[in-house]
Scaffold this motif. Sequence first.
Motif, PDB file in Angstrom:
ATOM      1  N   SER A   6       0.845  -1.188   0.000  1.00 33.10           N
ATOM      2  CA  SER A   6       0.000   0.000   0.000  1.00 33.10           C
ATOM      3  C   SER A   6       0.878   1.234   0.000  1.00 33.10           C
ATOM      4  O   SER A   6       2.085   1.147   0.235  1.00 33.10           O
ATOM      5  N   GLY A   8       1.061   3.701  -2.562  1.00 36.62           N
ATOM      6  CA  GLY A   8       1.332   4.364  -3.821  1.00 36.62           C
ATOM      7  C   GLY A   8       0.316   5.465  -4.084  1.00 36.62           C
ATOM      8  O   GLY A   8      -0.672   5.610  -3.380  1.00 36.62           O
ATOM      9  N   GLY A   9       0.600   6.247  -5.116  1.00 37.59           N
ATOM     10  CA  GLY A   9      -0.317   7.325  -5.464  1.00 37.59           C
ATOM     11  C   GLY A   9       0.305   8.275  -6.458  1.00 37.59           C
ATOM     12  O   GLY A   9       1.359   7.992  -7.040  1.00 37.59           O
ATOM     13  N   VAL A  10      -0.358   9.403  -6.620  1.00 33.75           N
ATOM     14  CA  VAL A  10       0.100  10.443  -7.539  1.00 33.75           C
ATOM     15  C   VAL A  10       0.531  11.650  -6.714  1.00 33.75           C
ATOM     16  O   VAL A  10      -0.253  12.162  -5.900  1.00 33.75           O
ATOM     17  N   VAL A  11       1.765  12.078  -6.890  1.00 26.02           N
ATOM     18  CA  VAL A  11       2.290  13.239  -6.176  1.00 26.02           C
ATOM     19  C   VAL A  11       3.060  14.120  -7.153  1.00 26.02           C
ATOM     20  O   VAL A  11       3.392  13.700  -8.265  1.00 26.02           O
ATOM     21  N   LEU A  17       6.303  10.031  -0.398  1.00 23.09           N
ATOM     22  CA  LEU A  17       5.351   8.926  -0.227  1.00 23.09           C
ATOM     23  C   LEU A  17       6.009   7.873   0.650  1.00 23.09           C
ATOM     24  O   LEU A  17       7.246   7.766   0.681  1.00 23.09           O
ATOM     25  N   THR A 123       2.458  -1.623  -6.378  1.00 23.69           N
ATOM     26  CA  THR A 123       1.688  -0.413  -6.119  1.00 23.69           C
ATOM     27  C   THR A 123       2.272   0.695  -7.009  1.00 23.69           C
ATOM     28  O   THR A 123       3.495   0.847  -7.099  1.00 23.69           O
ATOM     29  N   GLN A 124       1.400   1.437  -7.661  1.00 24.39           N
ATOM     30  CA  GLN A 124       1.829   2.420  -8.643  1.00 24.39           C
ATOM     31  C   GLN A 124       2.210   3.733  -7.971  1.00 24.39           C
ATOM     32  O   GLN A 124       1.464   4.255  -7.133  1.00 24.39           O
ATOM     33  N   VAL A 125       3.356   4.243  -8.358  1.00 26.77           N
ATOM     34  CA  VAL A 125       3.799   5.569  -7.925  1.00 26.77           C
ATOM     35  C   VAL A 125       3.945   6.425  -9.177  1.00 26.77           C
ATOM     36  O   VAL A 125       4.670   6.059 -10.103  1.00 26.77           O
ATOM     37  N   THR A 126       3.253   7.555  -9.179  1.00 27.82           N
ATOM     38  CA  THR A 126       3.315   8.482 -10.304  1.00 27.82           C
ATOM     39  C   THR A 126       3.720   9.854  -9.796  1.00 27.82           C
ATOM     40  O   THR A 126       3.072  10.385  -8.892  1.00 27.82           O
TER      41      THR A 126
END
Length: 129
Positions: A6, A8-11, A17, A123-126
């Motif tokens: 858990s 990840g997200g867009v920052v 993060l 988990t995707q990190v953008t």
Amino acid sequence: VQLVESGGGVVQAGESLRLSCAASGFNYREYAIGWFRQVPGKEREGVACIANGDGATYYSDSVRGRFTISRDETKHTVFLQMNGLKVDDTAMYYCKFAPVDNEVIACGRGGPYYGTDYWGEGTQVTVTS
């Protein structure tokens, strides 16, 4: 065996993060732990790993000084604190438990080892500019 990731997200570039990977169903104390990342068309890259014995750490040149790997023994969880994120950090991030007591080898550098790796689902990190 279950690894649940858990965090990840867009920052935006420069922000932080914290990724988490909770392990269950196996004796994780016998495994070195690593965080890998992958972008489409490229090989998966080990960016941060921690040995299971002395807790020694390894970081790739691209993240050293910005990322920190740690583990919580009581919660069977490993973390990746990512500060000063860059657009180039955009990727799918995976945790890996490797049956080897060496942080460098666990990160894919050095000699081979035997046994089964356990991987999280990713988990995707953008990171946007």
